[in-house]
Design an enzyme around this catalytic site. Sequence first.
Site, PDB file in Angstrom:
ATOM      1  N   GLU A 139      -1.612  -0.134   5.773  1.00 23.85           N
ATOM      2  CA  GLU A 139      -0.358  -0.799   6.151  1.00 23.85           C
ATOM      3  C   GLU A 139       0.592   0.092   6.951  1.00 23.85           C
ATOM      4  O   GLU A 139       1.716   0.363   6.526  1.00 23.85           O
ATOM      5  CB  GLU A 139       0.340  -1.350   4.906  1.00 23.85           C
ATOM      6  CG  GLU A 139      -0.434  -2.486   4.271  1.00 23.85           C
ATOM      7  CD  GLU A 139       0.367  -3.288   3.265  1.00 23.85           C
ATOM      8  OE1 GLU A 139       1.430  -2.812   2.810  1.00 23.85           O
ATOM      9  OE2 GLU A 139      -0.085  -4.392   2.921  1.00 23.85           O
ATOM     10  N   GLU A 160      -6.227  -7.073   1.971  1.00 22.30           N
ATOM     11  CA  GLU A 160      -5.339  -7.400   0.846  1.00 22.30           C
ATOM     12  C   GLU A 160      -4.868  -8.840   0.968  1.00 22.30           C
ATOM     13  O   GLU A 160      -4.522  -9.302   2.050  1.00 22.30           O
ATOM     14  CB  GLU A 160      -4.104  -6.484   0.810  1.00 22.30           C
ATOM     15  CG  GLU A 160      -4.354  -5.067   0.390  1.00 22.30           C
ATOM     16  CD  GLU A 160      -3.057  -4.273   0.251  1.00 22.30           C
ATOM     17  OE1 GLU A 160      -1.990  -4.892   0.034  1.00 22.30           O
ATOM     18  OE2 GLU A 160      -3.116  -3.044   0.375  1.00 22.30           O
TER      19      GLU A 160
END
Length: 487
Positions: free
Chosen positions: A204, A308
């Site tokens: 991320e 995710e």
Amino acid sequence: MVNKPIPIPPAPAPAPTGILKLKGEEIIDKDGNPIILKGAAVGGWMNMENFITGYPGHETGMREALLEVLGQEKYDFFFARLLEYFFDDKDAAFFASLGLNCLRVPFNYRHFEDDMNPGVFKERGFQWLDRIINICGKHGIYTILDLHAAPGGQSTGWHCDSGLTRALFWEHIEFQNRTIKLWEALAERYKDNTWVAGYNPLNEPADSKKAQRLLAWYDRVNAAILKIDPHHIQFYDGNTYAADFSDFMGRPPMPNSVYAIHDYAGYGFPASPELYTASSAQKSVLEKTFQRKIAYNEEIKGHIWNGEFGPVYAREWADGPKWEEINKARYMVLRDQLSIYDAKKISWSIWLYKDIGFQGMVYAAPDSPYVKKLQPFIEKKKVLAADAWGVDLSDVKDTFQPMEHWLVQNGPAIKKRYPPTWNPARHLGRPVRNILLAECLYPEYAEYFKGLSEDELEAFAASFKFENCVQREGLNAVLREHAAIQH
């Protein structure tokens, strides 16, 4: 205690598939057969997160507070036990029993080097990875190695363990160089390991400069890994928390690379304005959000990995009499997302495998020594909205709305502050609640450990053993159903 050997099981036989390869839109084995990776992440293990195990703030601050009250010997004892018990052979056996074949392994760079001694790698960090790779391989489970917290912090999220509101990774070349050296060491160690499905070099990332620095670093780390290990797949997250590939468009893919989205659905969180009923309009939102995120993958005709996704779940003690109804709706969200992924034949990794009862496939039992003792503190954190993930702001709304209004009035540029997906309330909550308030809660959390004997610390850590955990049956039923789908 710090020198006690890590219990590493023998290496399993090599995977019959050989090292997985990338061929166009497919991941294939040594015989050219396509493989879709389906699984979860063992978050909260080598990169601890506050909502997963109940502490406030950031892992480093929490560890410093516990070291102060426990002393070095008991501190080392507790964390060694926790790491050992958090994922063991019984966890892997259960994971495989659902038909899942891949575990994403998030880790914090601090397991491998110290900021005051950069570039000098610590063998124990690699040994913990050896342990989980061998355990998973024994049960036919691949692993993806995920650098979740990089030096300086690649975003401003709590999961980077930086405790800052600036992502300094992008501002200091030393942080970027150190991270490449770590990946070179990892590639050297695992280049021949057939149970490692690949490397996820940076979780991320959030580069406010239109991904210019991100793309430049990706080119560098990709080349560095390929020089040592030209075989394993590399998985690269999009910018702004793996949700934005707009600045990747028009660029050719890097060699041996899969591009990874994260696809959390708003319907799976407390902030959602409506309960999910699987209406055609709601399904359309899921599909359009997913389609926007995979535009680059479709441009390059590459395999897609959703690294995710997944709802959080309501709890009886925290979320009122409709908690079961809420969870049934969130299982529907998950099922509909997985149906979209099935149609596209993508690989996926749900967040997450284990926690204290908020999102995990299994969780430490409410009457376990750790959760039972910490319950008042966990409840306090919820009321204060001290954690960012899946937060319910209803109890702090009256306090923070006037501050938000004042901030927008006097600094209207906050509406354009990066990341653009954050509203002013989130920009305000990050430094005030998730950092300042949370840091002030470290001593209170640490008090729960004060004076504990090794036996009591053992019981705390053993609360996370598989046999002492509860299975989230509704979630696992959905995963089992979609893991079994043949493509």
